[in-house]
Design an enzyme around this catalytic site. Structure first.
Site, PDB file in Angstrom:
ATOM      1  N   GLN A 107       0.674  -1.071   0.013  1.00  0.00           N
ATOM      2  CA  GLN A 107       0.001  -0.072   0.098  1.00  0.00           C
ATOM      3  C   GLN A 107       0.724   1.166   0.181  1.00  0.00           C
ATOM      4  O   GLN A 107       0.340   2.304   0.015  1.00  0.00           O
ATOM      5  CB  GLN A 107      -0.956   0.101   1.366  1.00  0.00           C
ATOM      6  N   ILE A 109       3.869   3.809  -0.970  1.00  0.00           N
ATOM      7  CA  ILE A 109       4.230   4.847  -2.328  1.00  0.00           C
ATOM      8  C   ILE A 109       5.837   5.068  -2.296  1.00  0.00           C
ATOM      9  O   ILE A 109       6.231   5.789  -3.325  1.00  0.00           O
ATOM     10  CB  ILE A 109       3.197   5.968  -2.459  1.00  0.00           C
ATOM     11  N   ASP A 110       6.535   4.683  -1.208  1.00  0.00           N
ATOM     12  CA  ASP A 110       7.890   4.851  -1.258  1.00  0.00           C
ATOM     13  C   ASP A 110       8.977   4.400  -1.893  1.00  0.00           C
ATOM     14  O   ASP A 110      10.069   4.594  -1.634  1.00  0.00           O
ATOM     15  CB  ASP A 110       8.137   5.090   0.413  1.00  0.00           C
ATOM     16  N   HIS A 125      -1.336   1.442  -4.368  1.00  0.00           N
ATOM     17  CA  HIS A 125      -1.575   3.000  -4.143  1.00  0.00           C
ATOM     18  C   HIS A 125      -0.415   3.676  -5.117  1.00  0.00           C
ATOM     19  O   HIS A 125      -0.334   4.813  -4.514  1.00  0.00           O
ATOM     20  CB  HIS A 125      -1.532   3.366  -2.621  1.00  0.00           C
ATOM     21  N   CYS A 136      -1.985  11.899 -21.760  1.00  0.00           N
ATOM     22  CA  CYS A 136      -2.107  10.710 -22.611  1.00  0.00           C
ATOM     23  C   CYS A 136      -1.703   9.619 -21.723  1.00  0.00           C
ATOM     24  O   CYS A 136      -1.578   8.430 -22.025  1.00  0.00           O
ATOM     25  CB  CYS A 136      -0.671  10.873 -23.564  1.00  0.00           C
ATOM     26  N   CYS A 175       4.426  14.491 -24.806  1.00  0.00           N
ATOM     27  CA  CYS A 175       3.321  15.360 -25.583  1.00  0.00           C
ATOM     28  C   CYS A 175       2.926  16.629 -25.025  1.00  0.00           C
ATOM     29  O   CYS A 175       1.995  17.248 -25.729  1.00  0.00           O
ATOM     30  CB  CYS A 175       1.978  14.197 -25.083  1.00  0.00           C
ATOM     31  N   GLY A 210       2.326  -4.722   8.937  1.00  0.00           N
ATOM     32  CA  GLY A 210       2.301  -3.271   9.328  1.00  0.00           C
ATOM     33  C   GLY A 210       1.167  -2.564   8.688  1.00  0.00           C
ATOM     34  O   GLY A 210       1.428  -1.392   8.131  1.00  0.00           O
ATOM     35  N   PRO A 237       3.488  -4.207  15.673  1.00  0.00           N
ATOM     36  CA  PRO A 237       3.660  -4.174  17.077  1.00  0.00           C
ATOM     37  C   PRO A 237       2.577  -3.747  17.949  1.00  0.00           C
ATOM     38  O   PRO A 237       2.436  -3.855  19.245  1.00  0.00           O
ATOM     39  CB  PRO A 237       4.881  -3.045  17.289  1.00  0.00           C
TER      40      PRO A 237
HETATM   41  N1  APR Z   1       6.413  -2.645  12.077  1.00  0.00           N
HETATM   42  C1  APR Z   1       5.382  -3.320  11.690  1.00  0.00           C
HETATM   43  N2  APR Z   1       3.977  -2.424  11.871  1.00  0.00           N
HETATM   44  C2  APR Z   1       4.216  -1.123  12.445  1.00  0.00           C
HETATM   45  C3  APR Z   1       5.487  -0.383  12.921  1.00  0.00           C
HETATM   46  C4  APR Z   1       6.317  -1.266  12.670  1.00  0.00           C
HETATM   47  N3  APR Z   1       7.778  -0.675  12.960  1.00  0.00           N
HETATM   48  N4  APR Z   1       5.083   0.754  13.299  1.00  0.00           N
HETATM   49  C5  APR Z   1       3.819   0.828  13.450  1.00  0.00           C
HETATM   50  N5  APR Z   1       3.081  -0.151  12.629  1.00  0.00           N
HETATM   51  C6  APR Z   1       1.651  -0.702  12.286  1.00  0.00           C
HETATM   52  C7  APR Z   1       0.895   0.065  13.380  1.00  0.00           C
HETATM   53  O1  APR Z   1       0.495  -0.356  14.288  1.00  0.00           O
HETATM   54  C8  APR Z   1      -0.171   0.300  12.266  1.00  0.00           C
HETATM   55  O2  APR Z   1      -1.277  -1.136  12.255  1.00  0.00           O
HETATM   56  O3  APR Z   1       1.559  -0.170  11.078  1.00  0.00           O
HETATM   57  C9  APR Z   1       0.212   0.040  10.949  1.00  0.00           C
HETATM   58  C10 APR Z   1       0.114   1.394  10.140  1.00  0.00           C
HETATM   59  O4  APR Z   1      -1.299   1.620   9.818  1.00  0.00           O
HETATM   60  P1  APR Z   1      -1.639   3.018   8.801  1.00  0.00           P
HETATM   61  O5  APR Z   1      -0.804   4.128   9.421  1.00  0.00           O
HETATM   62  O6  APR Z   1      -3.166   2.961   8.787  1.00  0.00           O
HETATM   63  O7  APR Z   1      -1.158   2.461   7.486  1.00  0.00           O
HETATM   64  P2  APR Z   1      -1.894   1.582   6.285  1.00  0.00           P
HETATM   65  O8  APR Z   1      -2.363   0.438   6.945  1.00  0.00           O
HETATM   66  O9  APR Z   1      -0.729   1.380   5.390  1.00  0.00           O
HETATM   67  O10 APR Z   1      -2.614   2.715   5.558  1.00  0.00           O
HETATM   68  C11 APR Z   1      -3.467   2.075   4.324  1.00  0.00           C
HETATM   69  O11 APR Z   1      -4.249   4.262   4.131  1.00  0.00           O
HETATM   70  O12 APR Z   1      -4.363   6.763   4.357  1.00  0.00           O
HETATM   71  C12 APR Z   1      -4.307   5.530   3.569  1.00  0.00           C
HETATM   72  O13 APR Z   1      -3.055   5.585   1.280  1.00  0.00           O
HETATM   73  C13 APR Z   1      -2.795   5.291   2.703  1.00  0.00           C
HETATM   74  O14 APR Z   1      -1.765   3.374   2.020  1.00  0.00           O
HETATM   75  C14 APR Z   1      -2.345   4.069   3.140  1.00  0.00           C
HETATM   76  C15 APR Z   1      -3.615   3.463   3.559  1.00  0.00           C
HETATM   77 ZN    ZN Z   2       1.490  12.876 -22.475  1.00  0.00          ZN
END
Ligand code: APR
Ligand code: ZN
Length: 271
Positions: A107, A109-110, A125, A136, A175, A210, A237
């Protein structure tokens, strides 16, 4: 302290996997210095998703209160400039090299899964460094350095910042039209959905890494995996949104747990 019994159970499952797929969220990049969205103090605690999470929001905020948008975009540039893959990313790349991991569905974009060495990464994403033409639809991937150095000059070094400066951030397509980052903002179509559903529905083990599991359709992917009989390992965690369908739940950072699982997998496989 990571629970060694859980690490061993996860490693036994991963070592036998024929089609392992990883499904990652912002938590996987937390140890690379990129803030998550929903952790306390995360991005949505500090910025309004209606403003910075939509293209319309960004442009209208840039016209009304350019400094607020400038601080959000500048923080993103500085965070991404410093961000490097962490041990969790590298463990996934090694699992691909060992022919255990088939793909990563992310999910994020990095670009950090690619930078760590994974080659089959489905970015639902999008990717900040890939630019998409507004006319285009041609996609062009810039290098991280090229994209961020331009963004730094427009957002951080420039004295003035307003909507017109923001527009200079958009590269020009062959383009002649403007390009924008090929990332999925709220309300926009998610990318590679059929391919991701296919991956999730045909894996025999899914690592959920995560993610808070609240954003759809991405958050439905573990259900496809479970529905096809896959074993599920959730590493996070703080919370386990997929605990009800998980075979192993590890309350640990991915940057700690994944290298430990990899180490045990190598022992089991005598590698
Ligand atoms: N290792 C593993 N998990 C972790 C760590 C870590 N070091 N630090 C935090 N987390 C967990 C948090 O507990 C949380 O459950 O990562 C999760 C991050 O959740 P979000 O911030 O909601 O991120 P994500 O689930 O990727 O969000 C999905 O929401 O806003 C949109 O487009 C955005 O792609 C993103 C989507
Ligand atoms: Zn173009």
């Amino acid at each position: 302290m990571v629970n060694e019994a859980d690490i061993t159970r996860a490693a036994e499952i991963v070592a036998k996997a024929k089609n392992l797929v990883a499904f990652s969220g912002a938590g996987v990049s937390a140890e690379s210095g990129i803030p998550t969205f929903r952790d306390p103090g995360g991005i949505w605690d500090r910025f309004d998703p209606d403003e910075v999470g939509t293209t319309g929001g960004i442009f209208s905020a840039a016209a009304r209160k350019p400094e607020a948008i400038r601080s959000f975009l500048s923080e993103t540039v500085e965070t991404f400039e410093k961000a490097r893959p962490n041990p969790g990313h590298f463990a996934l790349a090694e699992l691909e090299r060992m022919n255990i991991l088939r793909s990563v569905i992310t999910q994020n974009i990095d670009d950090l899964h690619f930078q760590a060495g994974n080659t089959r990464v489905l970015e639902v994403h999008g990717n900040l460094y890939r630019q998409r033409c507004l006319a285009c639809n041609k996609k062009t991937k810039l290098t991280k350095e090229k994209y961020l150095s331009k963004a730094r000059s427009v957002l951080i070094e420039a004295k003035e910042f307003d909507l017109s400066n923001l527009l200079t951030l958009m590269p020009t397509c062959e383009c002649g039209s403007s390009m924008r980052p090929d990332v999925v903002m709220f309300g926009e179509a998610v990318q590679v959905v059929p391919e991701s559903i296919q991956e999730a529905s045909t894996c025999d083990v899914m690592l959920i890494l995560g993610t808070s599991g609240v954003v759809y359709p991405a958050a439905s992917l573990p259900r496809y995996a479970r529905g096809s009989g896959a074993k599920i390992i959730d590493i996070n965690p703080r919370e386990h949104p997929f605990a009800d369908m998980s075979d192993v739940v590890i309350s640990e950072k991915t940057g700690v747990a994944l290298p430990r699982i990899l180490e045990e997998v190598k022992k089991i496989r005598g590698e």
